[in-house]
Design a protein around this motif. Structure first.
Motif, mmCIF file in Angstrom:
data_model
loop_
_atom_site.group_PDB
_atom_site.id
_atom_site.type_symbol
_atom_site.label_atom_id
_atom_site.label_comp_id
_atom_site.label_asym_id
_atom_site.label_seq_id
_atom_site.Cartn_x
_atom_site.Cartn_y
_atom_site.Cartn_z
ATOM 1 N N ARG A 39 42.607 39.563 40.517
ATOM 2 C CA ARG A 39 42.367 38.139 40.234
ATOM 3 C C ARG A 39 41.010 38.201 39.435
ATOM 4 O O ARG A 39 40.887 37.440 38.283
ATOM 5 N N LEU A 40 39.834 38.762 40.125
ATOM 6 C CA LEU A 40 38.614 38.760 39.142
ATOM 7 C C LEU A 40 38.658 39.409 37.924
ATOM 8 O O LEU A 40 38.329 39.121 36.645
ATOM 9 N N LEU A 47 38.596 35.808 29.837
ATOM 10 C CA LEU A 47 37.178 35.752 29.372
ATOM 11 C C LEU A 47 36.873 36.256 27.967
ATOM 12 O O LEU A 47 36.771 35.563 27.296
ATOM 13 N N ARG A 48 37.120 37.476 28.222
ATOM 14 C CA ARG A 48 36.830 38.550 27.043
ATOM 15 C C ARG A 48 37.935 38.039 25.754
ATOM 16 O O ARG A 48 37.247 38.112 24.787
ATOM 17 N N ASN A 135 34.677 31.376 40.082
ATOM 18 C CA ASN A 135 34.083 29.992 39.705
ATOM 19 C C ASN A 135 33.304 30.068 38.465
ATOM 20 O O ASN A 135 33.616 29.066 37.391
ATOM 21 N N ALA A 136 32.438 30.768 38.230
ATOM 22 C CA ALA A 136 31.571 30.769 37.083
ATOM 23 C C ALA A 136 32.536 31.599 35.879
ATOM 24 O O ALA A 136 32.146 30.742 34.814
ATOM 25 N N ILE A 137 33.297 32.410 36.129
ATOM 26 C CA ILE A 137 34.115 32.923 34.942
ATOM 27 C C ILE A 137 35.073 31.714 34.506
ATOM 28 O O ILE A 137 35.155 31.490 33.316
ATOM 29 N N ASN A 138 35.504 31.045 35.260
ATOM 30 C CA ASN A 138 36.479 29.703 35.103
ATOM 31 C C ASN A 138 35.816 28.787 34.410
ATOM 32 O O ASN A 138 36.397 28.178 33.616
#
Length: 169
Positions: A39-40, A47-48, A135-138
């Motif tokens: 998932r990460l 995100l990329r 959470n930071a990536i989202n």
């Protein structure tokens, strides 16, 4: 070099921050991380892709004086400014930076929060660390989508719903 950086910050219409570089850094940190999960990795890949699209389709036209609207550029700069802030945590574990992107050791590019969790490597500590990173990536992805929407919703273009653009209605 400092003077040149200051001149760029003052003169460039769009802040010289590269969301794609941040996204690639995240992917590289997760790539060889034994504690990362699918998932990460999927979130980092998404995100990329979003970052690459924002950088090529939105930031390039915003730098062109003929194609930019000052209010949109201002909002885009706000998005870019807040992008790295999305990787800060309110209370970091001892020995870990508040900004998840920074590593304690330059030779070790992994997320320090995964390497040095608050407790010994228990599943709870790993899950909490992974949750903070997710959470930071989202949050960063939402900011990038906001930046993309700024230039999709051009008030000078007709409505996208195939309805006529009727002023005053």
């Amino acid at each position: 070099m400092t003077a040149e950086a200051i001149l760029r910050l003052v003169n460039d219409p769009v802040l010289p921050l590269c969301p794609l570089d941040i996204a690639l850094d995240i992917q590289n940190k997760l790539k060889d991380e034994p504690l990362s999960n699918p998932r990460l990795l999927a979130a980092a890949a998404s995100l990329r892709e979003s970052s690459a699209f924002l950088q090529s389709e939105t930031m390039r036209p915003a730098n062109d004086p003929k194609e930019r609207e000052p209010s949109h550029v201002r909002m885009l700069n706000d998005v870019l400014r807040d992008l790295e802030k999305s990787f800060t945590v309110p209370r970091s574990p001892p020995g870990v930076y508040r900004n998840l992107l920074y590593s304690l050791n330059d030779n070790d590019p992994q997320f320090s929060i995964l390497k040095y969790p608050q407790q010994p490597l228990t599943s709870g500590a790993v899950n909490r660390s992974q949750s903070l990173i997710m959470n930071a990536i989202n949050s960063a992805e939402k900011l990038i989508h906001c930046g993309l929407e700024l230039f999709e919703n051009n008030p000078d273009e007709p409505n996208r719903t195939n309805e006529p653009n009727l002023p005053g209605l």
